[in-house]
Design an enzyme around this catalytic site. Structure first.
Site, PDB file in Angstrom:
ATOM      1  CG  LEU A 103      17.548   5.422  28.948  1.00 33.16           C
ATOM      2  CD1 LEU A 103      17.550   5.557  27.248  1.00 33.16           C
ATOM      3  CD2 LEU A 103      18.261   6.643  29.433  1.00 33.16           C
ATOM      4  CG  ASP A 104      13.051   8.211  33.509  1.00 28.97           C
ATOM      5  OD1 ASP A 104      13.613   7.805  34.359  1.00 28.97           O
ATOM      6  OD2 ASP A 104      13.201   9.575  33.573  1.00 28.97           O
ATOM      7  CE  LYS A 105       4.987   3.672  30.027  1.00 28.77           C
ATOM      8  NZ  LYS A 105       3.673   3.204  30.750  1.00 28.77           N
TER       9      LYS A 105
END
Ligand code: URA
Length: 232
Positions: A103-105
């Site tokens: 998952l992205d930051k």
């Protein structure tokens, strides 16, 4: 049967080199008999450390409710990592505990973490088409016309030559700026890029479900071990 020092090292208790010392400092028994020889072969289920069974000897699979601002990379230079939330012993396991996909930051929600390398492959392989459910908050009212567009399997994201697989968009009748999206693949930044392809910017993104696994009552930053029954 595995060597005791290898087993303790794999499960993050100590390094192989430290095993002899670990056995002096801790009461390690095999079927109730105290052991001092790190090279002895044992069955994980027979071992107790200070009276406790070994910590997840068959491997770890965790559901984490990822907070915003953490990265799934192992590289500390990319910022605080999801792994930093875990107990030290789990961070010392070998194979290393790693995320299944990323998952992205700037994305929160359900991420699976495991040291079982076969599960990483199983859950991320496009062949298995594991559905992932996201909730997106966007910068414009979403039109119902997007539903067939996303479902068609023809949407081409910027920089790609292969269109996205059919995806299920569920609009929210009381708030046209939030929607749920179910994807069966995991291309880089896929949710943000699919919406970008139709001129919409994603402002917030949260993953609610991965296959049959949900977050349940986990608060942001909390995790739980998944039982084998949940993934069978
Ligand atoms: N899609 C994105 O854009 N970001 C994620 O973190 C996951 C899916």
């Amino acid at each position: 049967m595995r060597r005791l020092d290898q087993l303790l090292a794999n499960l993050g208790y100590c390094s192989r080199r430290e095993a002899r010392d670990f056995l002096k400092k801790h009461a390690v028994t095999v079927r109730g008999v105290a052991v001092r020889d790190p090279a002895g072969k044992v069955l994980a289920a027979d071992v107790l450390v200070d009276g406790e069974p070994l910590d997840h000897p068959e491997g770890l699979l965790l559901v984490l409710n990822k907070p915003l601002g953490l990265v799934c990379s192992h590289d500390e230079r990319e910022g605080p990592r999801v792994y930093d939330l875990l107990p030290e012993r789990w961070r010392a396991r070998n194979p290393q505990v790693t995320s299944i996909g990323r998952l992205d930051k700037d994305t929160s929600g359900l991420i699976l973490l495991t040291d079982r390398t076969e599960l990483v492959h199983q859950y991320t392989s496009p062949k298995h088409k594991v559905p992932k459910l996201y909730r997106a908050t966007v910068d414009a009212d979403l039109s119902p016309e997007l539903i067939p567009l996303f479902a068609a399997g023809t949407l081409l994201m910027d920089g790609e030559t292969v269109p996205c697989a059919p995806a299920e968009l569920r609009l929210n009748s009381s708030d046209r700026r939030t929607a749920e999206l179910v994807l069966t693949e995991g291309k880089y930044h896929q949710v943000r890029r699919m919406f970008a392809a139709v001129g919409v910017t994603v402002l917030g993104l949260h993953r609610l479900q991965f296959g049959r696994l949900t977050l349940g009552p986990l608060a942001s930053g909390e995790y739980r071990a998944v039982t084998t029954a949940e993934i069978d």
